[in-house]
Design a protein around this motif. Structure first.
Motif, mmCIF file in Angstrom:
data_model
loop_
_atom_site.group_PDB
_atom_site.id
_atom_site.type_symbol
_atom_site.label_atom_id
_atom_site.label_comp_id
_atom_site.label_asym_id
_atom_site.label_seq_id
_atom_site.Cartn_x
_atom_site.Cartn_y
_atom_site.Cartn_z
ATOM 1 N N LEU A 149 0.834 -1.206 0.000
ATOM 2 C CA LEU A 149 0.000 0.000 0.000
ATOM 3 C C LEU A 149 0.871 1.259 0.000
ATOM 4 N N SER A 150 1.976 1.219 0.729
ATOM 5 C CA SER A 150 2.890 2.366 0.740
ATOM 6 C C SER A 150 3.491 2.586 -0.649
ATOM 7 N N PHE A 151 3.837 1.486 -1.316
ATOM 8 C CA PHE A 151 4.358 1.594 -2.679
ATOM 9 C C PHE A 151 3.322 2.225 -3.603
ATOM 10 N N ILE A 152 2.082 1.751 -3.499
ATOM 11 C CA ILE A 152 1.008 2.265 -4.347
ATOM 12 C C ILE A 152 0.827 3.767 -4.132
ATOM 13 N N GLU A 153 0.748 4.173 -2.867
ATOM 14 C CA GLU A 153 0.585 5.587 -2.562
ATOM 15 C C GLU A 153 1.755 6.403 -3.100
ATOM 16 N N GLY A 154 2.954 5.881 -2.915
ATOM 17 C CA GLY A 154 4.147 6.611 -3.339
ATOM 18 C C GLY A 154 4.239 6.780 -4.846
ATOM 19 N N ILE A 155 3.954 5.708 -5.584
ATOM 20 C CA ILE A 155 4.104 5.805 -7.037
ATOM 21 C C ILE A 155 3.010 6.672 -7.649
ATOM 22 N N VAL A 156 1.812 6.659 -7.050
ATOM 23 C CA VAL A 156 0.741 7.518 -7.566
ATOM 24 C C VAL A 156 1.078 8.985 -7.316
ATOM 25 N N LEU A 157 1.602 9.296 -6.150
ATOM 26 C CA LEU A 157 2.020 10.673 -5.874
ATOM 27 C C LEU A 157 3.141 11.104 -6.825
ATOM 28 N N HIS A 158 4.082 10.202 -7.083
ATOM 29 C CA HIS A 158 5.167 10.509 -8.030
ATOM 30 C C HIS A 158 4.594 10.804 -9.412
ATOM 31 N N MET A 160 1.560 11.867 -10.119
ATOM 32 C CA MET A 160 0.830 13.126 -10.067
ATOM 33 C C MET A 160 1.767 14.323 -10.147
ATOM 34 N N HIS A 161 2.909 14.220 -9.476
ATOM 35 C CA HIS A 161 3.817 15.363 -9.377
ATOM 36 C C HIS A 161 4.706 15.536 -10.609
ATOM 37 N N THR A 162 5.076 14.414 -11.251
ATOM 38 C CA THR A 162 6.061 14.499 -12.331
ATOM 39 C C THR A 162 5.492 14.235 -13.714
ATOM 40 N N GLY A 163 4.503 13.369 -13.829
ATOM 41 C CA GLY A 163 3.982 13.004 -15.139
ATOM 42 C C GLY A 163 5.000 12.297 -16.010
ATOM 43 N N GLU A 164 6.023 11.703 -15.397
ATOM 44 C CA GLU A 164 7.097 11.073 -16.166
ATOM 45 C C GLU A 164 6.665 9.760 -16.829
ATOM 46 N N ILE A 165 5.681 9.105 -16.251
ATOM 47 C CA ILE A 165 5.193 7.857 -16.830
ATOM 48 C C ILE A 165 3.683 7.966 -17.042
ATOM 49 N N SER A 166 3.152 7.080 -17.859
ATOM 50 C CA SER A 166 1.729 7.142 -18.189
ATOM 51 C C SER A 166 0.881 6.490 -17.107
ATOM 52 N N ARG A 167 -0.406 6.775 -17.166
ATOM 53 C CA ARG A 167 -1.340 6.156 -16.233
ATOM 54 C C ARG A 167 -1.317 4.629 -16.387
ATOM 55 N N GLU A 168 -1.251 4.151 -17.633
ATOM 56 C CA GLU A 168 -1.224 2.712 -17.882
ATOM 57 C C GLU A 168 0.003 2.069 -17.256
#
Length: 226
Positions: A149-158, A160-168
């Motif tokens: 869950l911590s990983f999920i929260e962290g990668i979603v925030l990343h 949101m903030h950077t847009g470096e990777i796609s939603r998919e």
């Protein structure tokens, strides 16, 4: 009775307006006077129902968390399908209500918001553990799920903030991490027995199946070498 119904309606209207405001603006940017005026009620209504801006904000956060986590827990269907839909809902919320999402998910200094987050997070963690095993979870599985869950929260925030990777790509990383976490927990704790619905999900997806089979073969090979 009529007065109570009016009070409930006013409270619900305020909460809806608060959701919209706090979803797009930071706490300090939201004006209670402007918000009340925008929906045609007196600013004092917020103090009456919630005790002021702080209580109003916490009520909005609690309602958003309750609504979101309840949606996840109430989903029905095959395990893999529900997991995928749950991830999509998580990403939808991050895109639709970025400020509120971040306030609830990020490791903020606000102890009351953290308490709301942890309450609902533990409910979801418990539901996932029961989904995986069909019974109460072990300490290893609880720890593994908490980490995932911590990983999920962290990668979603990343994202949101950077847009470096796609939603998919975010979705695929979340799913891969979750299954890898379950696999690691099973390997670390032989007392964990996967529920039939999880085994069915593994068997229905060739990529997931190869992950589990590959890990099992590697474990056996290591054991033979010893």
């Amino acid at each position: 009775m009529t007065g109570n119904r009016r009070g409930d309606a006013s409270k619900a209207t305020l909460l809806a307006a608060g959701r919209a405001a706090f979803s797009q603006q930071r706490y300090e940017e939201v004006s209670i006077v402007d918000l009340a005026r925008s929906i045609g009620v007196a600013a004092g209504s917020i103090s009456y129902h919630f005790g002021g801006k702080r209580g109003f904000y916490l009520a909005v956060v609690e309602e958003a968390a309750q609504e979101f986590w309840s949606e996840l827990l109430q989903m029905r269907g095959p395990a893999l399908e529900r997991l995928t839909r749950g991830v999509e809902k998580f990403l939808d919320r991050a895109e639709r209500e970025p400020r509120a999402f971040e306030a609830l998910i990020a490791d903020v200094a606000d102890a009351e918001v953290r308490a709301i987050r942890e309450q609902h997070r533990q409910q979801v963690a418990h539901a996932l553990a029961v989904e995986i095993t069909g019974t109460d979870s072990t300490a290893v599985l609880r720890a593994a799920i908490s980490g995932s869950l911590s990983f999920i929260e962290g990668i979603v925030l990343h994202w949101m903030h950077t847009g470096e990777i796609s939603r998919e790509q975010v979705r695929e990383l979340i799913l891969a991490n979750f299954f890898s976490t379950v696999l690691a927990a099973v390997r670390a704790d032989p007392d964990i027995e996967l529920a039939q619905r999880v085994l069915d999900a593994v068997m229905s997806d060739s990529q997931i199946l190869s992950l589990f089979v590959g890990a099992e073969l590697a474990t056996r090979s290591t054991g033979n070498l010893e």
